[in-house]
Design a protein around this motif. Sequence first.
Motif, PDB file in Angstrom:
ATOM      1  N   HIS A 166     -10.922   0.275   3.192  1.00  0.00           N
ATOM      2  CA  HIS A 166      -9.477  -0.030   2.839  1.00  0.00           C
ATOM      3  C   HIS A 166      -9.503  -1.449   2.556  1.00  0.00           C
ATOM      4  O   HIS A 166      -9.636  -2.371   3.092  1.00  0.00           O
ATOM      5  CB  HIS A 166      -8.709   0.102   4.062  1.00  0.00           C
ATOM      6  CG  HIS A 166      -8.508   1.642   4.289  1.00  0.00           C
ATOM      7  ND1 HIS A 166      -9.473   2.111   5.341  1.00  0.00           N
ATOM      8  CD2 HIS A 166      -7.707   2.402   4.286  1.00  0.00           C
ATOM      9  CE1 HIS A 166      -9.146   3.629   5.319  1.00  0.00           C
ATOM     10  NE2 HIS A 166      -7.862   3.541   4.949  1.00  0.00           N
ATOM     11  N   HIS A 169      -7.391  -4.247   4.438  1.00  0.00           N
ATOM     12  CA  HIS A 169      -7.011  -3.409   5.442  1.00  0.00           C
ATOM     13  C   HIS A 169      -8.158  -2.965   6.481  1.00  0.00           C
ATOM     14  O   HIS A 169      -9.261  -2.535   6.007  1.00  0.00           O
ATOM     15  CB  HIS A 169      -6.219  -2.300   5.125  1.00  0.00           C
ATOM     16  CG  HIS A 169      -5.141  -2.546   4.330  1.00  0.00           C
ATOM     17  ND1 HIS A 169      -3.698  -2.417   4.814  1.00  0.00           N
ATOM     18  CD2 HIS A 169      -4.986  -2.917   3.013  1.00  0.00           C
ATOM     19  CE1 HIS A 169      -2.784  -2.434   3.764  1.00  0.00           C
ATOM     20  NE2 HIS A 169      -3.497  -2.757   2.911  1.00  0.00           N
ATOM     21  N   LYS A 171      -8.734  -0.888  10.024  1.00  0.00           N
ATOM     22  CA  LYS A 171      -7.899  -0.173  11.117  1.00  0.00           C
ATOM     23  C   LYS A 171      -8.997  -0.014  12.033  1.00  0.00           C
ATOM     24  O   LYS A 171     -10.107   0.190  12.205  1.00  0.00           O
ATOM     25  CB  LYS A 171      -7.725   1.239  10.346  1.00  0.00           C
ATOM     26  CG  LYS A 171      -6.367   1.183   9.696  1.00  0.00           C
ATOM     27  CD  LYS A 171      -6.053   2.656   9.124  1.00  0.00           C
ATOM     28  CE  LYS A 171      -4.772   2.938   8.262  1.00  0.00           C
ATOM     29  NZ  LYS A 171      -4.503   4.074   8.096  1.00  0.00           N
ATOM     30  N   ILE A 173      -8.489   3.347  15.109  1.00  0.00           N
ATOM     31  CA  ILE A 173      -7.593   4.502  15.148  1.00  0.00           C
ATOM     32  C   ILE A 173      -7.946   5.617  15.929  1.00  0.00           C
ATOM     33  O   ILE A 173      -9.313   5.861  15.772  1.00  0.00           O
ATOM     34  CB  ILE A 173      -6.832   4.814  13.988  1.00  0.00           C
ATOM     35  CG1 ILE A 173      -8.032   5.221  13.002  1.00  0.00           C
ATOM     36  CG2 ILE A 173      -6.106   3.816  13.284  1.00  0.00           C
ATOM     37  CD1 ILE A 173      -7.571   6.129  11.632  1.00  0.00           C
ATOM     38  N   GLU A 328      -2.032   9.730  13.018  1.00  0.00           N
ATOM     39  CA  GLU A 328      -3.067   8.679  13.381  1.00  0.00           C
ATOM     40  C   GLU A 328      -2.221   7.904  14.550  1.00  0.00           C
ATOM     41  O   GLU A 328      -1.110   7.538  14.332  1.00  0.00           O
ATOM     42  CB  GLU A 328      -3.389   7.624  12.275  1.00  0.00           C
ATOM     43  CG  GLU A 328      -4.111   8.414  11.146  1.00  0.00           C
ATOM     44  CD  GLU A 328      -4.416   7.197  10.247  1.00  0.00           C
ATOM     45  OE1 GLU A 328      -4.013   6.024  10.078  1.00  0.00           O
ATOM     46  OE2 GLU A 328      -5.193   7.461   9.169  1.00  0.00           O
ATOM     47  N   GLU A 332      -3.767  -1.791  12.952  1.00  0.00           N
ATOM     48  CA  GLU A 332      -4.147  -2.124  11.588  1.00  0.00           C
ATOM     49  C   GLU A 332      -3.892  -3.850  11.428  1.00  0.00           C
ATOM     50  O   GLU A 332      -2.736  -4.173  11.746  1.00  0.00           O
ATOM     51  CB  GLU A 332      -3.195  -1.598  10.456  1.00  0.00           C
ATOM     52  CG  GLU A 332      -3.303  -1.835   9.129  1.00  0.00           C
ATOM     53  CD  GLU A 332      -2.615  -1.127   8.033  1.00  0.00           C
ATOM     54  OE1 GLU A 332      -2.761  -1.333   6.954  1.00  0.00           O
ATOM     55  OE2 GLU A 332      -1.639  -0.245   8.776  1.00  0.00           O
ATOM     56  N   THR A 384     -13.057   3.122  13.271  1.00  0.00           N
ATOM     57  CA  THR A 384     -12.944   1.905  13.197  1.00  0.00           C
ATOM     58  C   THR A 384     -13.648   1.286  11.874  1.00  0.00           C
ATOM     59  O   THR A 384     -14.842   1.589  11.599  1.00  0.00           O
ATOM     60  CB  THR A 384     -13.717   1.130  14.311  1.00  0.00           C
ATOM     61  OG1 THR A 384     -13.224   1.632  15.415  1.00  0.00           O
ATOM     62  CG2 THR A 384     -13.249  -0.429  14.335  1.00  0.00           C
TER      63      THR A 384
END
Length: 419
Positions: A166, A169, A171, A173, A328, A332, A384
């Motif tokens: 990403h 970004h 994440k 999750i 999810e 983030e 991750t």
Amino acid sequence: MFLLGLSIIAQGFVNHGDSFSKQKVLEVEKKLRHLRRHSLKTIKSEDGDIIDCIDLNKQPAFDHPALKDHKIQMAPTKNSAKNKDPNEWTKSGSKTKDAEDSLSLRVLTSQVWKKSGTCPEGTIPVRRIRKKDMLKAPSMEEYGRKKPSFSPSRQVHENLDSYVTHRNHSKAILFTVGFRYLGGKADINVCWPFVEKDDEYSTAQVALLTGSHHSYESVQSGWAVNPLVYGDRQTRVFVYWTVDGSNKTGCFDLTCPGFVQTSKEIALGAAIYPIIPVPGDLPYDITIYIYKDILTNNWWVQYGEKTNIGYWPAELFETICYNADSVEWGGEVYSSKILHYPHTKTNMGNGKFGSEPYSAYFKRMRIHDNSEALKFPEYVDHYTDEYNCYDVRYLGDYVEDPELYFGGPGSSDYNYMCP
């Protein structure tokens, strides 16, 4: 001196070192007047926010072309929200002690503005957008929208051992896929993460998604620290939606037309009370439940166990209006330095790694499918983007109810693994 003043106005508007064209200033002022033209009452919150009580039938959502003839649904269809949870009740029908303890923690959170007043019936509380915050956005259309996140995976720095897919970004999750999902729910630990720069943010949310990775449809809700949208670093309740992976659509809260609010109790984007945690005090949670109406296909957001804030109308979407492909839970972080050295110092969660004691958490994670009641999904996995900067710990074995711990400090003096 008078001529000099005129020259400055003609060239642009200067505010805290930022220069904006006169045309942009006028456009923003016109937009802000338009948004609060139907305000029937104004509440000044002690934290600096201004809450406008807007006529329910004239709220910002109806500026969306797809909602021109939309009729407000004041309450979800009966039995749409499957709040029944078999893990919270004993066979005798009374609440278990764990359920009572969990509920006692969740009700501790409120919103700061409610200490200063309430909105009358027939109105909804709308947090007033600050002029200086909208001026900082590249355009009025982009204000309140996340940056697109799709980017091919690539190694950026030899010391940044990362599976980042990403762009900008990161994440951490827990997710479930493989079924038709009609809702997702969780208790989310409320945190006050450090956010390094004004154009960065840190969130924790429940999200439902469908579609391709680079152009997905999604509805999300949780808490956020987002200086670019809110103008400060307070932790705030948010909702978010997009139909194209945030490329050209979507926004936080009511910053663009789309989300239809029905409750006068919750102001989207307003700060969560208490503003800061008390050391040694009990943790604070909020309960978020996103679910699809079985008849209208609208996606509702429930705050706590009783307050239905509002919904995203089915007319906004093409695919998720039928069902979601995945759910999810997690954190983030957005920063232009996610794929660069040095890495951002912005925290996820409370700044502790999910593998550390006392890190941020998600509890009572549930999905809504075709079953009689909410349930924990049969299949889950964790993911991750940058495990040296933020990580997750899934606790699923030998526990009555699975839990997710997540977070991290990003780059810091004690975390040399995240450069």
